[in-house]
Design an enzyme around this catalytic site. Sequence first.
Site, PDB file in Angstrom:
ATOM      1  N   GLU A 127       0.705  -1.086   0.171  1.00 56.43           N
ATOM      2  CA  GLU A 127      -0.234   0.107   0.091  1.00 56.43           C
ATOM      3  C   GLU A 127       1.052   1.219   0.411  1.00 56.43           C
ATOM      4  O   GLU A 127       1.837   1.326   0.831  1.00 56.43           O
ATOM      5  CB  GLU A 127      -0.589   0.338   1.741  1.00 56.43           C
ATOM      6  CG  GLU A 127      -1.970   0.921   1.387  1.00 56.43           C
ATOM      7  CD  GLU A 127      -2.852   1.416   2.024  1.00 56.43           C
ATOM      8  OE1 GLU A 127      -2.851   0.284   3.691  1.00 56.43           O
ATOM      9  OE2 GLU A 127      -3.440   1.803   2.204  1.00 56.43           O
ATOM     10  N   GLY A 267       3.238   2.698  10.672  1.00 58.75           N
ATOM     11  CA  GLY A 267       2.949   1.779  11.691  1.00 58.75           C
ATOM     12  C   GLY A 267       2.222  -0.216  12.173  1.00 58.75           C
ATOM     13  O   GLY A 267       2.514  -0.548  12.269  1.00 58.75           O
ATOM     14  N   ALA A 268       1.692  -0.692  10.587  1.00 63.29           N
ATOM     15  CA  ALA A 268       1.225  -1.640  10.001  1.00 63.29           C
ATOM     16  C   ALA A 268       0.112  -1.125   9.498  1.00 63.29           C
ATOM     17  O   ALA A 268      -0.556  -1.016   8.466  1.00 63.29           O
ATOM     18  CB  ALA A 268       0.259  -2.386  11.851  1.00 63.29           C
ATOM     19  N   MET A 269       0.367  -2.922   8.356  1.00 68.71           N
ATOM     20  CA  MET A 269      -0.591  -2.994   7.337  1.00 68.71           C
ATOM     21  C   MET A 269      -1.062  -4.552   7.351  1.00 68.71           C
ATOM     22  O   MET A 269      -0.811  -5.425   7.919  1.00 68.71           O
ATOM     23  CB  MET A 269       1.053  -3.312   5.968  1.00 68.71           C
ATOM     24  CG  MET A 269       0.093  -3.350   4.773  1.00 68.71           C
ATOM     25  SD  MET A 269      -0.676  -2.090   4.556  1.00 68.71           S
ATOM     26  CE  MET A 269      -1.982  -2.683   3.168  1.00 68.71           C
ATOM     27  N   ASN A 271      -2.312  -7.194   5.521  1.00 70.57           N
ATOM     28  CA  ASN A 271      -2.336  -7.590   4.055  1.00 70.57           C
ATOM     29  C   ASN A 271      -3.408  -8.707   4.973  1.00 70.57           C
ATOM     30  O   ASN A 271      -3.460  -9.452   5.523  1.00 70.57           O
ATOM     31  CB  ASN A 271      -0.829  -7.927   3.852  1.00 70.57           C
ATOM     32  CG  ASN A 271       0.144  -7.068   3.651  1.00 70.57           C
ATOM     33  OD1 ASN A 271      -0.076  -5.993   2.925  1.00 70.57           O
ATOM     34  ND2 ASN A 271       0.590  -7.011   4.519  1.00 70.57           N
ATOM     35  N   HIS A 303      -6.808  -2.234  14.969  1.00 69.00           N
ATOM     36  CA  HIS A 303      -7.086  -1.282  13.886  1.00 69.00           C
ATOM     37  C   HIS A 303      -7.310  -2.381  12.791  1.00 69.00           C
ATOM     38  O   HIS A 303      -7.445  -2.540  11.582  1.00 69.00           O
ATOM     39  CB  HIS A 303      -6.502  -0.021  13.088  1.00 69.00           C
ATOM     40  CG  HIS A 303      -5.931  -0.007  12.561  1.00 69.00           C
ATOM     41  ND1 HIS A 303      -7.045   2.186  12.420  1.00 69.00           N
ATOM     42  CD2 HIS A 303      -6.079   0.428  11.661  1.00 69.00           C
ATOM     43  CE1 HIS A 303      -6.792   1.818  11.118  1.00 69.00           C
ATOM     44  NE2 HIS A 303      -6.420   1.179  10.762  1.00 69.00           N
ATOM     45  N   GLU A 304      -5.714  -3.162  12.477  1.00 75.67           N
ATOM     46  CA  GLU A 304      -6.025  -3.976  11.394  1.00 75.67           C
ATOM     47  C   GLU A 304      -5.915  -4.795  11.164  1.00 75.67           C
ATOM     48  O   GLU A 304      -6.709  -5.363  10.441  1.00 75.67           O
ATOM     49  CB  GLU A 304      -4.419  -3.971  11.130  1.00 75.67           C
ATOM     50  CG  GLU A 304      -3.283  -2.897  11.228  1.00 75.67           C
ATOM     51  CD  GLU A 304      -3.238  -2.282  10.542  1.00 75.67           C
ATOM     52  OE1 GLU A 304      -3.798  -1.970   8.992  1.00 75.67           O
ATOM     53  OE2 GLU A 304      -2.714  -0.777  10.964  1.00 75.67           O
ATOM     54  N   HIS A 307      -9.936  -3.905   9.361  1.00 80.26           N
ATOM     55  CA  HIS A 307      -9.907  -3.413   8.234  1.00 80.26           C
ATOM     56  C   HIS A 307     -10.137  -4.973   7.182  1.00 80.26           C
ATOM     57  O   HIS A 307     -10.328  -4.959   6.055  1.00 80.26           O
ATOM     58  CB  HIS A 307      -8.590  -3.531   7.668  1.00 80.26           C
ATOM     59  CG  HIS A 307      -8.221  -2.020   7.184  1.00 80.26           C
ATOM     60  ND1 HIS A 307      -8.830  -1.068   7.275  1.00 80.26           N
ATOM     61  CD2 HIS A 307      -6.539  -1.445   7.824  1.00 80.26           C
ATOM     62  CE1 HIS A 307      -8.021   0.320   7.258  1.00 80.26           C
ATOM     63  NE2 HIS A 307      -7.091  -0.301   7.947  1.00 80.26           N
TER      64      HIS A 307
HETATM   65  N1  BES Z   1      -3.484   0.609   5.016  1.00 77.77           N
HETATM   66  C1  BES Z   1      -2.238   1.457   6.830  1.00 77.77           C
HETATM   67  C2  BES Z   1      -1.375   0.933   5.900  1.00 77.77           C
HETATM   68  C3  BES Z   1      -0.314   2.108   5.474  1.00 77.77           C
HETATM   69  C4  BES Z   1      -0.506   3.638   5.013  1.00 77.77           C
HETATM   70  C5  BES Z   1       0.100   1.360   4.930  1.00 77.77           C
HETATM   71  C6  BES Z   1       0.089   3.322   3.913  1.00 77.77           C
HETATM   72  C7  BES Z   1       1.320   2.596   3.916  1.00 77.77           C
HETATM   73  C8  BES Z   1       0.785   3.140   3.553  1.00 77.77           C
HETATM   74  C9  BES Z   1      -2.823   0.956   7.901  1.00 77.77           C
HETATM   75  O1  BES Z   1      -4.231   0.319   7.874  1.00 77.77           O
HETATM   76  C10 BES Z   1      -3.331   2.197   8.766  1.00 77.77           C
HETATM   77  O2  BES Z   1      -3.508   3.012   9.126  1.00 77.77           O
HETATM   78  N2  BES Z   1      -2.386   2.343  10.408  1.00 77.77           N
HETATM   79  C11 BES Z   1      -1.539   3.756  10.520  1.00 77.77           C
HETATM   80  C12 BES Z   1      -1.577   2.871  12.341  1.00 77.77           C
HETATM   81  C13 BES Z   1      -3.267   3.232  12.766  1.00 77.77           C
HETATM   82  C14 BES Z   1      -4.125   2.305  14.095  1.00 77.77           C
HETATM   83  C15 BES Z   1      -3.989   4.100  12.458  1.00 77.77           C
HETATM   84  C16 BES Z   1      -0.257   3.939  11.091  1.00 77.77           C
HETATM   85  O3  BES Z   1      -0.020   2.557   9.932  1.00 77.77           O
HETATM   86  O4  BES Z   1      -0.021   4.668  11.008  1.00 77.77           O
HETATM   87 ZN    ZN Z   2      -5.978   1.716   8.724  1.00 77.95          ZN
END
Ligand code: BES
Ligand code: ZN
Length: 883
Positions: A127, A267-269, A271, A303-304, A307
């Site tokens: 992403e 923070g995290a993804m 997939n 959160h993840e 999704h």
């Molecule tokens: N989908 C995102 C991660 C992401 C964003 C990956 C942009 C690559 C590019 C993930 O679900 C997300 O929103 N992560 C947040 C943490 C969340 C608790 C708000 C993050 O990574 O900051």
């Molecule tokens: Zn997210």
Amino acid sequence: MKEGLANKSIYRKDYKVYPWDVGQLDLHFDIARESTTVRTEMEFQLKDGEQAKQDIVLNGSELQLESLSLNGSELSGDDYVIDGETLTIPDAPAKSVLKTEVRIQPASNSALEGLYLSGAFLLTQCEAQGFRKITWFPDRPDVMTTYRVTMEADRAEFPILLSNGNQEASGELPGGRHWVRWEDPFPKPTYLFALVAGDLALVEDHFTTRSGRDVVLRIYVESENLDRCEHAMQSLINAMRWDEERFNLEYDLDIYHIVATNDFNMGAMENKSLNIFNSKYVLARPDTATDADFQGIEGVIGHEYFHNWTGNRVTCRDWFELTLKEGLTVFRDEEFSADMQSRAVKRIRVVRDLRSRQFPEDDGPMSHPIRPDRYVEINNFYTSTVYQKGATIIRMYHTLLGESGFQKGMKLYFDRHDGQAVTCDDFLAAMADANGVDLERFGRWYSQSGTPQVHVSDYYDSASRKYKLTLKQHTPATHDQKTKQALVIPFTCGLLTNNGEELPLQLEDETEAGPGTRLLVLEEMQQEYTFVNVPEAPVPSLFRDFSAPVKVFYDYSHAQLAILIAFDSDAYVRWDAAQRMAQDVILEQCHRHSKGQEMRLDPSLLKAFRGTLSDRAADPALLAEAMIMPDEDYLAEQMEVVDVDGIHVARKFIKSGLANELEELFAERYADLNDGLPYQKSPEAMARRALKNVCMSYLQDTQAGESLITAQLESSDNMTDSLAAIKGLVLMDSPMAGKALSQFETRWSEDALVMDKWFAMQAMKPGCDSLGRVRELMKHPAFSIQNPNKVRSLIGVFAMLNPTGFHAADGSGYAFHADRVIELDGLNPQIAARMASAFNRWKRYDESRKKLIKAQLQRIAAADNLSGDVSEIINNALRSDGE
Ligand code: BES
Ligand code: ZN
């Protein structure tokens, strides 16, 4: 920027349906660190059956193309056109089988997008548009297909080979090699693809879903971290159960994998079935992680996981719709955290975050609606606006429709759109249709940027016992949008007597009085509400629960604020009243300071604090929140022209004034809370530690402070208390600080996450010697400019949480930071762009600082080979300079 490289904006209005359906995607990876070979096979079927032929357009970036064939014949360079990141095969037959082979270089990928190396293992981040760095494919979220992924690699170096879905087959190969095949039955867009290859250890547990599916849960980490996964696993199980209970949503596969890495841009993804996490949001043990870290892990794991339905099963049509999945999923994780911990405390933390990050963003050069209309680089739009304001807008549906109306809307949304890539309009339509309401005007929240202001005035008539509230809305023009429309603003309020009793509420046209909290819905530019049978001029308790992302203006007296702080039934209103009073008092002293007048401690603030400190009934975590002074950046936002040093001095003066006046009470409360019991993870224990450490942060300004802090440091069995103590010593400039820091360093030098805290607390320390210290720390063996967590802890904290250091009057902080942005841009444009945004508020400083920052912005803009990521941020910041 060089000619020919001008960054092109992409517009939402230009969306076009992709003309092809793509059948199964077969991916084959021959994995090695330096060079990985990727082979694909896929079937393209024209959507419009009338047409015989159509161009096939694919995306790719930094790929070494080895071969390309269409329907069995190898294509030569004349058969296709590569232009930037697109490859076009003209006039392909309506049914076409495409085969590709490319080579990529994971070990030299420092942008951490696509396939890259972290420690000794390889992993992917796709992403938003990272899949194009893996192979040629239509890299857009509305092209969904099923994946079959085969990986082969050396067995000793890469014993674990993971991808999305279920493991279907595996086997041995000659030469110590092996292969594994994964199949994901759910069609998905490219951004949800993932693979991981390496030598990882795992922790395993199980979850049985409500309908009886047994799901294997595995967390993969580097083997030294095996003893830090328990909290993440528990959080995952809690999230799975919560989503069944609250949203009626069940997990849909037999496997759920989480992999933790130290090298991650975000923070995290999410997939599909193979989440990849920044290790910061997985690894925790009481001696290495603070209470805030534990809560962060719970929230991000939730959160993840959430999704899987809001993002994966129903995804976004294009990246302009990002808030469709992110705003909604943040709302869901906020609710999860509220149900797991304390709802009131969670709400306050969310509001503090929104006000201190999103409001300034919406008032600056990057202002955009939660659904932007254009972008240059999508990575720059993973913003507080799309996320936090987006979540608030979902919360407003919830406020307007109620829990059951909201859940009806969610159900219809899934019934209609499961398996599709959709838009925010589709979400709004589901909410409206499920509830039989018209949400057209509400929909303006998706297209209008800027923070609305609600100005409240009131009038009490003792003869008629009527109380009239007038609400006026006004959204100031923003950088991206000059004219603004009226929005639908849910505005919850109550009325208190001067004794703090809540009055039952009756509007003019009502026959009897109702409960003490009322939801008013402001839809026009101005509306009036007349309450009847009001026995005395009341204290209005405005905007309970922070019911919309707006700024509320009402001219409260300190006496009124004191009544709200002491008596209001709404925790947000009590907290906000305390913050307003503190803010007023600090800004007034800042003003006096600038005029060379003596500063003074306001008696009403002192009295309010005395009351808060003596409150034995309230949740200690709420009391802690109420006593945390508004931070310097937030105070800066309230000034016409920011007085960096004045704010620092005034805030410090008020804080130490309170500490010394109330020393006994602080000490008494501290002693009570400092019970010497062994560490516990419960919300109650965390709340007590929160209040204890807030008391300590005040006591640090008193005579007794140092010995109390050293005692806490010596007796602490957990990171929350230890870190609070060391931070206290560092911030009070204690002679003990040096020793404490070096002991900490010796104990944790091998621990990346704990060392992040060590860097951050030193980068945060205010004063003119900060920059020298940060420069020194960059040479520390544990620091690496290639690692995003290190960059955020040292460079990011200095630029964003150390105003007196960063804004040093000689401009040295700015020059240093600009150098870092340029250096980082060559390595990792996404991180460079995040860092560059530290300059976004430059217009709010004095002439001399403005000039210094502008020169640095221009220097960055002129740098060679600047990425689209950084140039979008910098050009916007410069453009806001009047043009
Ligand atoms: N989908 C995102 C991660 C992401 C964003 C990956 C942009 C690559 C590019 C993930 O679900 C997300 O929103 N992560 C947040 C943490 C969340 C608790 C708000 C993050 O990574 O900051
Ligand atoms: Zn997210």
